[in-house]
Design a protein around this motif. Structure first.
Motif, PDB file in Angstrom:
ATOM      1  N   ILE A 150       0.860  -1.195   0.000  1.00 62.15           N
ATOM      2  CA  ILE A 150       0.000   0.000   0.000  1.00 62.15           C
ATOM      3  C   ILE A 150       0.893   1.240   0.000  1.00 62.15           C
ATOM      4  O   ILE A 150       1.811   1.374   0.818  1.00 62.15           O
ATOM      5  N   THR A 151       0.622   2.138  -0.923  1.00 58.82           N
ATOM      6  CA  THR A 151       1.407   3.369  -1.012  1.00 58.82           C
ATOM      7  C   THR A 151       1.171   4.227   0.226  1.00 58.82           C
ATOM      8  O   THR A 151       0.025   4.473   0.633  1.00 58.82           O
ATOM      9  N   ALA A 152       2.259   4.653   0.829  1.00 60.79           N
ATOM     10  CA  ALA A 152       2.144   5.447   2.059  1.00 60.79           C
ATOM     11  C   ALA A 152       1.801   6.902   1.742  1.00 60.79           C
ATOM     12  O   ALA A 152       2.261   7.455   0.741  1.00 60.79           O
ATOM     13  N   SER A 153       0.982   7.512   2.594  1.00 62.72           N
ATOM     14  CA  SER A 153       0.683   8.936   2.509  1.00 62.72           C
ATOM     15  C   SER A 153       1.490   9.667   3.572  1.00 62.72           C
ATOM     16  O   SER A 153       1.679   9.166   4.681  1.00 62.72           O
ATOM     17  N   GLU A 154       1.954  10.849   3.231  1.00 65.34           N
ATOM     18  CA  GLU A 154       2.722  11.637   4.190  1.00 65.34           C
ATOM     19  C   GLU A 154       2.053  13.010   4.343  1.00 65.34           C
ATOM     20  O   GLU A 154       2.448  13.999   3.713  1.00 65.34           O
ATOM     21  N   PRO A 155       1.010  13.055   5.171  1.00 67.80           N
ATOM     22  CA  PRO A 155       0.298  14.324   5.344  1.00 67.80           C
ATOM     23  C   PRO A 155       1.165  15.374   6.008  1.00 67.80           C
ATOM     24  O   PRO A 155       2.013  15.061   6.850  1.00 67.80           O
ATOM     25  N   THR A 156       0.977  16.605   5.610  1.00 74.29           N
ATOM     26  CA  THR A 156       1.711  17.725   6.224  1.00 74.29           C
ATOM     27  C   THR A 156       0.706  18.772   6.684  1.00 74.29           C
ATOM     28  O   THR A 156      -0.446  18.799   6.261  1.00 74.29           O
ATOM     29  N   ILE A 157       1.157  19.637   7.573  1.00 76.48           N
ATOM     30  CA  ILE A 157       0.326  20.725   8.083  1.00 76.48           C
ATOM     31  C   ILE A 157       0.972  22.055   7.696  1.00 76.48           C
ATOM     32  O   ILE A 157       2.145  22.289   7.985  1.00 76.48           O
ATOM     33  N   ASP A 158       0.216  22.894   7.018  1.00 76.94           N
ATOM     34  CA  ASP A 158       0.679  24.243   6.716  1.00 76.94           C
ATOM     35  C   ASP A 158       0.130  25.206   7.759  1.00 76.94           C
ATOM     36  O   ASP A 158      -0.680  24.823   8.603  1.00 76.94           O
ATOM     37  N   LYS A 159       0.554  26.449   7.690  1.00 75.73           N
ATOM     38  CA  LYS A 159       0.014  27.437   8.613  1.00 75.73           C
ATOM     39  C   LYS A 159      -0.102  28.780   7.910  1.00 75.73           C
ATOM     40  O   LYS A 159       0.626  29.066   6.951  1.00 75.73           O
ATOM     41  N   GLU A 160      -1.055  29.553   8.377  1.00 75.85           N
ATOM     42  CA  GLU A 160      -1.260  30.906   7.863  1.00 75.85           C
ATOM     43  C   GLU A 160      -0.963  31.876   9.001  1.00 75.85           C
ATOM     44  O   GLU A 160      -1.537  31.760  10.080  1.00 75.85           O
ATOM     45  N   ASP A 161      -0.023  32.779   8.775  1.00 76.15           N
ATOM     46  CA  ASP A 161       0.360  33.736   9.812  1.00 76.15           C
ATOM     47  C   ASP A 161      -0.418  35.033   9.644  1.00 76.15           C
ATOM     48  O   ASP A 161      -0.451  35.615   8.561  1.00 76.15           O
ATOM     49  N   LEU A 162      -1.029  35.511  10.732  1.00 71.43           N
ATOM     50  CA  LEU A 162      -1.688  36.809  10.760  1.00 71.43           C
ATOM     51  C   LEU A 162      -0.961  37.680  11.781  1.00 71.43           C
ATOM     52  O   LEU A 162      -0.742  37.264  12.917  1.00 71.43           O
ATOM     53  N   ALA A 163      -0.584  38.871  11.361  1.00 70.72           N
ATOM     54  CA  ALA A 163       0.218  39.760  12.200  1.00 70.72           C
ATOM     55  C   ALA A 163      -0.627  40.930  12.707  1.00 70.72           C
ATOM     56  O   ALA A 163      -1.857  40.923  12.618  1.00 70.72           O
TER      57      ALA A 163
END
Length: 362
Positions: A150-163
């Motif tokens: 089974i092909t592995a998935s590598e989920p990632t988390i992005d972020k949005e910066d508000l200043a």
């Protein structure tokens, strides 16, 4: 001779008896309605007292605005102690003060009349930098056979910066105006400030580049681009635009477009030569639309193209970091008082897949 059957006995009522019966009946009716009348009178008095109290409080609040401005001009620190000081420039001795509630409310009231982005966006309060986690690379599912890796998935988390970006407006107020009624002073400042703040905010939320200001919708990376198919705008182009967005995001979508694009749409005709859209109902294909001066109409090689944006405004997040505050300076040579009113805010579109743009529109 026997009396006829069914004969009814007639009772004689004198004028005195009739008067007594009427009095008793009136007394009972009056007793029944007196409590209700008392309650109605009591409620009316309460409402009247509340209205008068509210008017007095409003007049006192407006007068406080005038007293605040005069104290700022004179540098009356004893009066200004009740307003929280705000540092405007940490490298100097420049300080401002939180604005009286009445003035801030009037500015916000005026601001709420016109804006498109702020009115439809998700707005929240948060002081300081804010990192919003959002999905980066997701997880993929596969059909597999026996003894197949089974092909592995590598989920990632992005972020949005508000200043915290400061938005400021500058008002030059004639000294004589401070001598007029407190109401006029409040109205004068509220209207001038709201016009300036609205225009600057809307431009940033729509087209800001994110450099010391919010990142606007038009500058958001990843929004679906749907080019106009033919030489002229057609009904089918709107169909292509709407259905370029996934079903789960379409229900709450709105259109934001330039004046030029609205004119093109309102000129579209059906096979009978009748207009397809009715400008009076403020809807296109069942979705609300808003005119924006911040969507250009001079794009393309011939500088005659514009854009139509279709998106769910909930995913434009506006972070208000700091309430409005004010600083004052005297310009004696012109007999004026300079007011600078500022607040801190930021914004960004956090889910590009919930937005699409029809480009090369002409």
């Amino acid at each position: 001779m026997p009396e006829p059957k069914g004969k009814t006995e007639v009772m004689e009522i004198t004028e005195e008896k009739l008067e007594g019966m009427m009095k008793d009946s009136a007394q009972k009716a009056l007793e029944a309605v007196i409590p209700e009348l008392k309650n109605e009178l009591k409620n009316e008095l309460k409402e009247k007292i509340q209205i008068e109290t509210d008017e007095v409080k409003k007049e006192e609040s407006i007068q406080e605005v005038k007293d605040f401005l005069i104290a700022l001009e004179k540098g009356d620190k004893s009066f200004l102690e009740k307003f929280e000081a705000k540092a405007v420039d940490s490298t100097s001795s420049s300080f401002g003060y939180t604005i009286p509630t009445e003035l801030a409310s009037r500015i916000l009231e005026e601001k709420d009349k016109i804006p498109k982005m702020r009115k439809n966006a998700f707005v929240f309060q948060h002081a300081g930098p804010f990192q919003l986690p959002k999905e980066g690379t997701g997880v993929t599912s596969y059909w597999v056979g026996e003894n197949t890796l089974i092909t592995a998935s590598e989920p990632t988390i992005d972020k949005e910066d508000l200043a915290d970006y400061y938005l400021a407006t500058r008002v030059l107020m004639p000294r004589q105006l401070l001598r007029t009624s407190a109401y006029n002073v409040t109205e004068f400042i509220a209207r001038l400030c709201s016009r300036s703040l609205i225009g600057t905010e809307e431009t940033a939320f729509t087209a800001g580049d994110g450099s010391s200001k919010p990142l606007g919708l038009r500058q958001t990376v990843g929004i679906t681009d749907v080019p106009q198919v033919g030489t002229d705008l057609a009904y089918d182009d709107l169909i292509n635009l709407i259905y370029s967005i996934a079903e789960q995001y379409r229900d709450n979508c709105i259109f934001i477009l330039s004046t030029a694009a609205i004119k093109l749409l309102m000129k579209l005709k059906d096979n009978n030569g009748l207009p397809i859209f009715d400008p009076s109902n403020k809807r296109l294909m069942g979705y609300p639309y808003f005119e924006s001066v911040d969507i250009p109409s001079n794009l393309g090689v011939g500088t005659d193209e514009t854009e139509i944006h279709f998106f769910d405004p909930f995913y434009y997040w506006i972070k208000d970091s700091e309430n409005m505050f004010m600083e004052v300076d005297k310009i004696i040579s012109y007999l004026q008082t300079e007011l600078v009113i500022a607040e801190a805010t930021d914004g960004a579109y956090i889910l590009p897949e919930a937005a699409a743009k029809l480009s090369a529109v002409k």
